[in-house]
Write a protein that holds these residues in place. Sequence first.
Motif, PDB file in Angstrom:
ATOM      1  N   ARG A  29       0.247  -5.301  -8.078  1.00  0.00           N
ATOM      2  CA  ARG A  29       0.103  -4.569  -6.816  1.00  0.00           C
ATOM      3  C   ARG A  29       1.221  -4.895  -5.823  1.00  0.00           C
ATOM      4  NH1 ARG A  29      -5.259  -2.805  -6.009  1.00  0.00           N
ATOM      5  NH2 ARG A  29      -6.012  -2.129  -8.064  1.00  0.00           N
ATOM      6  N   GLY A  30       2.040  -5.897  -6.130  1.00  0.00           N
ATOM      7  CA  GLY A  30       3.119  -6.236  -5.216  1.00  0.00           C
ATOM      8  C   GLY A  30       3.727  -7.581  -5.561  1.00  0.00           C
ATOM      9  N   ILE A  31       4.635  -8.018  -4.704  1.00  0.00           N
ATOM     10  CA  ILE A  31       5.313  -9.301  -4.860  1.00  0.00           C
ATOM     11  C   ILE A  31       4.882 -10.216  -3.717  1.00  0.00           C
ATOM     12  CG2 ILE A  31       7.543 -10.486  -4.974  1.00  0.00           C
ATOM     13  CD1 ILE A  31       7.093  -8.564  -7.295  1.00  0.00           C
ATOM     14  N   ILE A  32       4.608 -11.477  -4.041  1.00  0.00           N
ATOM     15  CA  ILE A  32       4.319 -12.481  -3.014  1.00  0.00           C
ATOM     16  C   ILE A  32       5.531 -13.418  -2.978  1.00  0.00           C
ATOM     17  CG2 ILE A  32       2.670 -14.144  -2.111  1.00  0.00           C
ATOM     18  CD1 ILE A  32       0.631 -13.135  -4.130  1.00  0.00           C
ATOM     19  N   TYR A  33       6.356 -13.244  -1.947  1.00  0.00           N
ATOM     20  CA  TYR A  33       7.576 -14.030  -1.862  1.00  0.00           C
ATOM     21  C   TYR A  33       7.295 -15.463  -1.396  1.00  0.00           C
ATOM     22  CZ  TYR A  33       9.879  -9.546  -2.414  1.00  0.00           C
ATOM     23  OH  TYR A  33      10.288  -8.324  -2.906  1.00  0.00           O
ATOM     24  N   ASN A  34       8.055 -16.398  -1.957  1.00  0.00           N
ATOM     25  CA  ASN A  34       7.929 -17.821  -1.594  1.00  0.00           C
ATOM     26  C   ASN A  34       6.475 -18.285  -1.652  1.00  0.00           C
ATOM     27  OD1 ASN A  34      10.766 -18.216  -1.029  1.00  0.00           O
ATOM     28  ND2 ASN A  34      10.429 -16.920   0.760  1.00  0.00           N
ATOM     29  N   HIS A  35       5.849 -17.961  -2.757  1.00  0.00           N
ATOM     30  CA  HIS A  35       4.424 -18.234  -2.926  1.00  0.00           C
ATOM     31  C   HIS A  35       4.143 -19.695  -3.238  1.00  0.00           C
ATOM     32  CE1 HIS A  35       0.261 -17.369  -3.944  1.00  0.00           C
ATOM     33  NE2 HIS A  35       0.418 -17.844  -5.163  1.00  0.00           N
TER      34      HIS A  35
END
Length: 201
Positions: free
Chosen positions: A179-185
């Motif tokens: 559903r998307g990208i989670i940056y700096n997770h």
Amino acid sequence: MSIVIVQTRPEHIPQLVIHQKICFPHLAPEDHFDADNFAAHLRVFPEGQHVALDGDRVVGQSSTFRIRGEKVFVHHTFHEIVDYGNFGNHDPEGEWLYGADMSVHPDYRGRGISRMLYNARKELVRRLGMRGIVAGGMTPGYVAYRDRMTFEEYVDAVVAGRLTDPTLTPQLRNGFTVRGIIYNHIHDSENPHATLIVWEA
């Protein structure tokens, strides 16, 4: 092979601490769950914790908690969402099961254990009448391509089936969608970004 999936018990915790370090060697130490964290999981949401056993040996594990959509479908770091490993964001009325952690010992990979653990999660979701599962998914295969493509390009290629990722590809085969990208997770020395993956019941 006679692997069984059972609900995690306190006596599994010492093995789980070692298991984390073996399965996630590139994670920063503070991103590993420790004994106190695993004990907290059992206090907060015992039915959401599972281990895969070969006899008495822990060879896989799954850690989850319940959460509301408004908390999870916005940008979040791993530390924030799991409350530094203590699952303080667990909501007994949460409509989504958050997949905080899943791993299989390297010696046991490729034997269908992750599918067995995912099935345990799905059964729990159905039994509790929840909407589905959501998680921040790691993509360990990206390290081999990060000099050639962006993370977004890599994820698109895996979703399209042009590339295979050791974690994301099995998740897609298990019915998850990106559903998307989670940056700096997460504090991963190889790749800090994650995919936001969802499975709907």
